[in-house]
Design an enzyme around this catalytic site. Structure first.
Site, PDB file in Angstrom:
ATOM      1  N   GLU A 106       0.333   5.408 -15.255  1.00  0.00           N
ATOM      2  CA  GLU A 106       1.538   5.731 -14.892  1.00  0.00           C
ATOM      3  C   GLU A 106       2.580   6.045 -16.014  1.00  0.00           C
ATOM      4  O   GLU A 106       2.040   6.523 -17.120  1.00  0.00           O
ATOM      5  CB  GLU A 106       2.217   4.637 -14.054  1.00  0.00           C
ATOM      6  CG  GLU A 106       1.025   4.289 -12.726  1.00  0.00           C
ATOM      7  CD  GLU A 106       1.401   5.435 -11.535  1.00  0.00           C
ATOM      8  OE1 GLU A 106       2.307   6.050 -11.642  1.00  0.00           O
ATOM      9  OE2 GLU A 106       0.093   5.511 -10.858  1.00  0.00           O
ATOM     10  N   SER A 107       3.875   5.555 -15.966  1.00  0.00           N
ATOM     11  CA  SER A 107       4.908   5.601 -16.726  1.00  0.00           C
ATOM     12  C   SER A 107       4.901   5.455 -18.025  1.00  0.00           C
ATOM     13  O   SER A 107       5.485   5.695 -18.976  1.00  0.00           O
ATOM     14  CB  SER A 107       6.232   5.652 -16.049  1.00  0.00           C
ATOM     15  OG  SER A 107       6.473   6.385 -14.999  1.00  0.00           O
TER      16      SER A 107
END
Length: 167
Positions: A106-107
């Site tokens: 993810e981020s």
């Protein structure tokens, strides 16, 4: 709602999510580092001592921040030197996390990727204002109303390339 305002809305929502993820990541790193600043002796400690510390500390941090499961890898000189899994991969079934459990990064990967790209830009190996297509040979852009020929490295780094959100 016209296409332009739709993309603006999606853009603002994605920035909000990215900002929240980065703030949480930053708070986590700062809180962990302040809880136990690393001394010179600890920095030079053998791997076994450091990993024993991680085995002791990580479950407490996970409990404090309500993190159900995590995989951690230590990399030195480009080689994985240690991995460990903590907690649960699935709380509902009680399935434990393993080092083979697939996770989405993810981020958290965004600042690491940006750092690497900026290092390459400092070395003159990447031009931030060149089309990104000249660097990404084996990747295709998702469908978009924007021309993939015009998307630059800088636009990708600043999340203003016009690419749609992906999962």
């Amino acid at each position: 709602m016209n296409t332009k305002s739709m993309y603006k809305s999606i853009y603002l929502k994605s920035w909000g999510r990215i900002l929240i993820a980065m703030i949480i990541s930053f708070i986590f790193v700062v809180s962990v580092s302040r809880l136990h600043p690393i001394t010179k002796a600890e920095k030079d400690a053998p791997l076994e001592i450091f990993t024993a510390y991680l085995d002791e500390r990580i479950p407490d941090i996970m409990k404090d921040y309500n993190i159900p499961g995590a995989n951690i890898a230590l990399v030195k000189d480009g080689e994985v030197i240690w991995t460990e899994a903590y907690g649960y991969a699935d709380l509902e079934t009680g399935r434990k996390m393993t080092t083979d459990t697939y996770l989405r990064v993810e981020s958290i990967s965004k600042p690491v990727t940006a750092w690497g790209i900026m290092k390459l830009a400092e070395q003159g190996k990447i031009d931030l204002d060149s089309p990104v297509k000249q660097y990404l040979k084996s990747w295709s852009f998702p469908e978009s109303v924007f021309s993939e020929e015009d998307i630059t490295v800088r636009q990708l780094l600043s999340h203003c390339s016009g690419l749609p959100l992906g999962d």
